[in-house]
Design a protein around this motif. Structure first.
Motif, short mmCIF file in Angstrom:
data_model
loop_
_atom_site.label_atom_id
_atom_site.label_comp_id
_atom_site.label_asym_id
_atom_site.label_seq_id
_atom_site.Cartn_x
_atom_site.Cartn_y
_atom_site.Cartn_z
N LYS A 76 -23.99 57.81 16.80
CA LYS A 76 -23.85 56.60 17.63
C LYS A 76 -25.12 55.76 17.59
O LYS A 76 -25.04 54.53 17.54
CB LYS A 76 -23.50 56.97 19.07
N MET A 77 -26.27 56.41 17.60
CA MET A 77 -27.53 55.67 17.56
C MET A 77 -27.69 54.94 16.22
O MET A 77 -28.13 53.80 16.19
CB MET A 77 -28.71 56.62 17.80
N ILE A 78 -27.32 55.59 15.13
CA ILE A 78 -27.43 54.97 13.81
C ILE A 78 -26.50 53.76 13.71
O ILE A 78 -26.88 52.70 13.23
CB ILE A 78 -27.15 55.99 12.69
N TYR A 79 -25.26 53.92 14.19
CA TYR A 79 -24.31 52.81 14.14
C TYR A 79 -24.80 51.66 15.03
O TYR A 79 -24.74 50.49 14.64
CB TYR A 79 -22.91 53.27 14.55
N ALA A 80 -25.29 51.97 16.21
CA ALA A 80 -25.75 50.92 17.13
C ALA A 80 -26.93 50.15 16.54
O ALA A 80 -26.99 48.92 16.63
CB ALA A 80 -26.13 51.54 18.47
N SER A 81 -27.85 50.86 15.90
CA SER A 81 -29.02 50.18 15.35
C SER A 81 -28.70 49.41 14.07
O SER A 81 -29.46 48.54 13.66
CB SER A 81 -30.15 51.19 15.08
N SER A 82 -27.57 49.69 13.46
CA SER A 82 -27.19 49.04 12.20
C SER A 82 -26.23 47.87 12.40
O SER A 82 -26.04 47.06 11.49
CB SER A 82 -26.54 50.06 11.26
N LYS A 83 -25.62 47.77 13.57
CA LYS A 83 -24.56 46.79 13.80
C LYS A 83 -25.02 45.35 13.59
O LYS A 83 -24.35 44.58 12.89
CB LYS A 83 -23.99 46.96 15.21
N ASP A 84 -26.12 44.96 14.16
CA ASP A 84 -26.56 43.56 14.05
C ASP A 84 -26.89 43.17 12.62
O ASP A 84 -26.51 42.09 12.16
CB ASP A 84 -27.75 43.30 14.97
N ARG A 85 -27.58 44.04 11.92
CA ARG A 85 -27.91 43.74 10.52
C ARG A 85 -26.62 43.61 9.70
O ARG A 85 -26.48 42.71 8.88
CB ARG A 85 -28.79 44.83 9.94
N PHE A 86 -25.66 44.50 9.93
CA PHE A 86 -24.40 44.47 9.21
C PHE A 86 -23.66 43.16 9.47
O PHE A 86 -23.17 42.52 8.55
CB PHE A 86 -23.54 45.67 9.63
#
Length: 115
Positions: A76-86
């Motif tokens: 969940k932390m990896i997805y949350a930190s990657s969402k904006d860049r994606f």
């Protein structure tokens, strides 16, 4: 390579398939996922134009991110930190829907957000 603060790198195929969907409606949906070993976001599933909402929902994992709040904390932390860049990489996203369980991605919810 991206670090946890900036999110994972986005594979070029993600952008290309999104542009196809947006411009040509080649796919009904695209499901992306983070490949932790490769440290990037990749295309997991391309929904054919004839596929239904039920086919889309069936592709969402029952116990991994991209669907439930019960996923592993690290994931969940990896997805949350990657969402904006994606989102920045996929130019033209008009509606964002964040869900923590399957009821929050029901067809009625998606239709109301998209209209």
């Amino acid at each position: 390579m991206a670090n946890a603060a900036s999110g994972m790198a986005v594979h070029d195929e993600c952008k290309l398939k999104f542009m196809e969907l947006k411009a040509k409606r080649t796919f009904r949906f695209i499901i992306y996922k983070i490949e932790e070993k490769q440290k990037q976001v990749i295309v997991e599933k391309l929904g054919e134009p004839v596929e239904t909402y039920d086919a889309f929902a069936a592709c969402l994992p029952a116990d991994e991110c991209r669907s439930p709040d019960t996923a592993r904390v690290r994931s969940k932390m990896i997805y949350a930190s990657s969402k904006d860049r994606f989102k920045r990489e996929l130019d033209g996203i008009q509606v964002e829907l964040q869900a923590t369980d399957a009821s929050e991605v029901g067809l009625d919810v998606i239709q109301s957000r998209a209209s």
